[in-house]
Design an enzyme around this catalytic site. Structure first.
Site, PDB file in Angstrom:
ATOM      1  N   SER A   1       0.902  -1.132   0.009  1.00 16.94           N
ATOM      2  CA  SER A   1      -0.089   0.065  -0.162  1.00 16.94           C
ATOM      3  C   SER A   1       0.922   1.196   0.020  1.00 16.94           C
ATOM      4  O   SER A   1       1.934   1.144   0.604  1.00 16.94           O
ATOM      5  CB  SER A   1      -0.938  -0.068   1.253  1.00 16.94           C
ATOM      6  OG  SER A   1      -1.348   1.340   1.415  1.00 16.94           O
TER       7      SER A   1
ATOM      8  N   TYR B   1      -2.399  -0.737  10.568  1.00 16.01           N
ATOM      9  CA  TYR B   1      -2.326  -0.844   9.146  1.00 16.01           C
ATOM     10  C   TYR B   1      -0.947  -0.579   8.660  1.00 16.01           C
ATOM     11  O   TYR B   1      -0.383  -1.527   7.776  1.00 16.01           O
ATOM     12  CB  TYR B   1      -3.571  -0.134   8.529  1.00 16.01           C
ATOM     13  CG  TYR B   1      -3.506  -0.576   6.871  1.00 16.01           C
ATOM     14  CD1 TYR B   1      -3.984  -1.783   6.210  1.00 16.01           C
ATOM     15  CD2 TYR B   1      -3.288   0.328   5.939  1.00 16.01           C
ATOM     16  CE1 TYR B   1      -4.318  -1.931   4.901  1.00 16.01           C
ATOM     17  CE2 TYR B   1      -3.309  -0.059   4.565  1.00 16.01           C
ATOM     18  CZ  TYR B   1      -3.900  -1.165   4.109  1.00 16.01           C
ATOM     19  OH  TYR B   1      -4.115  -1.264   2.554  1.00 16.01           O
TER      20      TYR B   1
HETATM   21  N1  LIG Z   1      -8.570  -0.585  -1.740  1.00 17.89           N
HETATM   22  C1  LIG Z   1      -7.485   0.246  -1.104  1.00 17.89           C
HETATM   23  O1  LIG Z   1      -7.795   1.349  -1.195  1.00 17.89           O
HETATM   24  C2  LIG Z   1      -6.166  -0.501  -1.069  1.00 17.89           C
HETATM   25  C3  LIG Z   1      -5.153   0.562  -1.190  1.00 17.89           C
HETATM   26  C4  LIG Z   1      -4.010  -0.033  -1.133  1.00 17.89           C
HETATM   27  C5  LIG Z   1      -3.626  -1.153  -0.723  1.00 17.89           C
HETATM   28  N2  LIG Z   1      -4.828  -2.303  -0.976  1.00 17.89           N
HETATM   29  C6  LIG Z   1      -4.531  -3.808  -0.443  1.00 17.89           C
HETATM   30  O2  LIG Z   1      -5.062  -4.292  -1.715  1.00 17.89           O
HETATM   31  C7  LIG Z   1      -5.231  -5.673  -0.984  1.00 17.89           C
HETATM   32  C8  LIG Z   1      -6.720  -6.068  -1.395  1.00 17.89           C
HETATM   33  O3  LIG Z   1      -7.695  -5.186  -1.108  1.00 17.89           O
HETATM   34  P1  LIG Z   1      -9.133  -4.976  -1.653  1.00 17.89           P
HETATM   35  O4  LIG Z   1      -8.977  -3.414  -1.457  1.00 17.89           O
HETATM   36  O5  LIG Z   1      -9.353  -5.556  -2.710  1.00 17.89           O
HETATM   37  O6  LIG Z   1     -10.104  -5.355  -0.343  1.00 17.89           O
HETATM   38  P2  LIG Z   1     -11.313  -6.079  -0.289  1.00 17.89           P
HETATM   39  O7  LIG Z   1     -12.403  -5.820  -1.414  1.00 17.89           O
HETATM   40  O8  LIG Z   1     -11.942  -5.758   1.376  1.00 17.89           O
HETATM   41  O9  LIG Z   1     -11.014  -7.706  -0.336  1.00 17.89           O
HETATM   42  C9  LIG Z   1     -10.140  -8.273   0.824  1.00 17.89           C
HETATM   43  C10 LIG Z   1     -10.181  -9.787   0.351  1.00 17.89           C
HETATM   44  O10 LIG Z   1      -9.234 -10.344   1.286  1.00 17.89           O
HETATM   45  C11 LIG Z   1     -10.032 -11.533   1.658  1.00 17.89           C
HETATM   46  N3  LIG Z   1      -9.910 -11.744   3.074  1.00 17.89           N
HETATM   47  C12 LIG Z   1      -9.863 -10.798   4.035  1.00 17.89           C
HETATM   48  N4  LIG Z   1      -9.713 -11.274   5.288  1.00 17.89           N
HETATM   49  C13 LIG Z   1      -9.410 -12.805   5.044  1.00 17.89           C
HETATM   50  C14 LIG Z   1      -8.844 -13.713   6.070  1.00 17.89           C
HETATM   51  N5  LIG Z   1      -8.627 -13.828   7.047  1.00 17.89           N
HETATM   52  N6  LIG Z   1      -8.721 -14.878   5.383  1.00 17.89           N
HETATM   53  C15 LIG Z   1      -8.823 -15.035   3.758  1.00 17.89           C
HETATM   54  N7  LIG Z   1      -9.002 -13.979   3.114  1.00 17.89           N
HETATM   55  C16 LIG Z   1      -9.318 -12.795   3.552  1.00 17.89           C
HETATM   56  C17 LIG Z   1     -11.709 -11.321   1.506  1.00 17.89           C
HETATM   57  O11 LIG Z   1     -12.397 -12.345   1.186  1.00 17.89           O
HETATM   58  P3  LIG Z   1     -13.278 -12.900   2.520  1.00 17.89           P
HETATM   59  O12 LIG Z   1     -14.043 -11.673   3.218  1.00 17.89           O
HETATM   60  O13 LIG Z   1     -14.270 -13.709   1.701  1.00 17.89           O
HETATM   61  O14 LIG Z   1     -12.439 -13.636   3.310  1.00 17.89           O
HETATM   62  C18 LIG Z   1     -11.405 -10.507   0.118  1.00 17.89           C
HETATM   63  O15 LIG Z   1     -11.472 -11.458  -0.879  1.00 17.89           O
HETATM   64  C19 LIG Z   1      -5.162  -5.634   0.397  1.00 17.89           C
HETATM   65  O16 LIG Z   1      -4.009  -6.198   0.990  1.00 17.89           O
HETATM   66  C20 LIG Z   1      -5.274  -4.356   0.640  1.00 17.89           C
HETATM   67  O17 LIG Z   1      -4.531  -3.566   1.913  1.00 17.89           O
HETATM   68  C21 LIG Z   1      -6.014  -1.617  -1.057  1.00 17.89           C
END
Ligand SMILES: NC(=O)c1ccc[n+]([C@@H]2O[C@H](COP(=O)([O-])OP(=O)(O)OC[C@H]3O[C@@H](n4cnc5c(N)ncnc54)[C@H](OP(=O)(O)O)[C@@H]3O)[C@@H](O)[C@H]2O)c1
Length: 262
Positions: A134, A147
């Site tokens: 991130s 985080y």
């Molecule tokens: N969106 C942003 O603004 C942003 C910015 C920078 C970095 N990121 C990073 O990008 C990555 C993806 O995030 P996203 O934005 O796509 O978030 P998201 O839409 O909330 O997706 C999170 C994913 O992680 C899975 N997950 C969460 N807890 C889990 C657990 N305990 N075991 C297994 N799977 C788990 C969730 O599925 P289930 O709930 O079904 O388990 C879901 O598939 C993350 O590492 C995040 O920190 C995001």
């Protein structure tokens, strides 16, 4: 020849799903990992029968070994995408210890353990690991201290291991900025709008992911001015201290009376 196998954790989330779709288009076979079996089933149905899924919680101690065994049974993984993650914006003093543990476990420790468990498979094919970090893995941001701790850790882990395994397994780190996914609730979105922070689509992040995967680069950040901010923060953190502290009142106004919902 059979298609190479890619493991994507958090494959049902915004960024993970976009990456899985993009990999499937580029002739990868995906092993999709997340907790929700129904969401995984629906995504596998759309991607096609050759793809696989595994419903498990990355908080479980046995998760890395279960994933590695599944991949081994399919001939071994060539790519691991450590993408699953969670975040919740909260004052540090109100952050429940269990939420800190989960953030460090899912965002940092699970990627490390999964990488270690998969190394024999990845070494045998000169494979790749991409850790999804991130912008907050390089810029400490108020109300996101747990985080930030997890993502700074993930960046350090990626850099150290990438140097240790040079020429053996490619270890890469991708740092998205704010992206339009479920991880950001309504208040975080409103805050980003108020601060003029841009939000990418998960598809834009997936394209940059593919550029990183198909290049010799070890790290890539998404978006300007976040990229520049991260570099300045590394060099002259005092400058970024004052820029962010100036925004503190605005950031705080979007917290409301927050309790942890995770
Ligand atoms: N969106 C942003 O603004 C942003 C910015 C920078 C970095 N990121 C990073 O990008 C990555 C993806 O995030 P996203 O934005 O796509 O978030 P998201 O839409 O909330 O997706 C999170 C994913 O992680 C899975 N997950 C969460 N807890 C889990 C657990 N305990 N075991 C297994 N799977 C788990 C969730 O599925 P289930 O709930 O079904 O388990 C879901 O598939 C993350 O590492 C995040 O920190 C995001």
């Amino acid at each position: 020849m059979s298609k190479p196998l890619a493991i994507i954790t958090g494959a049902t989330g915004g960024i993970g799903e976009a990456i899985a779709r993009r990999l499937a288009q580029d002739n990868w076979r995906c092993l999709l990992v997340a907790r929700s079996e129904s969401a995984l089933h629906a995504l596998r149905y759309q991607l096609g029968d050759e793809h696989l899924f595994l419903a498990l919680d990355l908080n479980d101690e046995a998760a890395p070994i279960t994933i590695a065994q599944h991949a081994e049974a399919q001939g071994g993984a060539t790519l691991l995408v450590n993408n699953a993650g969670l975040n919740q914006m909260l004052p540090f003093e109100n952050t429940p210890p269990n939420l800190m543990r989960k953030q460090l476990q899912v965002n940092l420790l699970a990627p490390m353990l999964l990488t270690q468990m998969l190394l024999p498979q990845l070494k045998s094919c000169q494979g790749t690991v991409v850790n999804i970090g991130s912008a907050f893995g390089a810029i400490g941001y108020p109300y996101q201290s747990a985080y930030c701790a997890s993502k700074f850790g993930l960046r350090g882990f990626s850099e150290a291991l990438s140097r240790e395994l040079d020429g053996v397994v490619a270890i890469k780190y991708l740092a998205p900025r704010a992206t339009d996914t479920q991880i950001n609730d309504a208040q975080v979105r409103a805050m980003n709008t108020a601060l003029g922070n841009k939000m990418d689509s998960p598809q834009q992040v997936a394209e940059i992911f593919m550029q990183l995967l198909n290049s010799k680069q070890r790290r890539k950040a998404v978006g300007f001015p976040e990229k520049l901010f991260a570099r300045i923060n590394g060099l002259l953190p005092e400058l970024v201290d004052s820029a962010i502290i100036k925004q503190l009142k605005t950031i705080k106004s979007f917290l409301g009376s927050r309790e942890s919902s995770l």
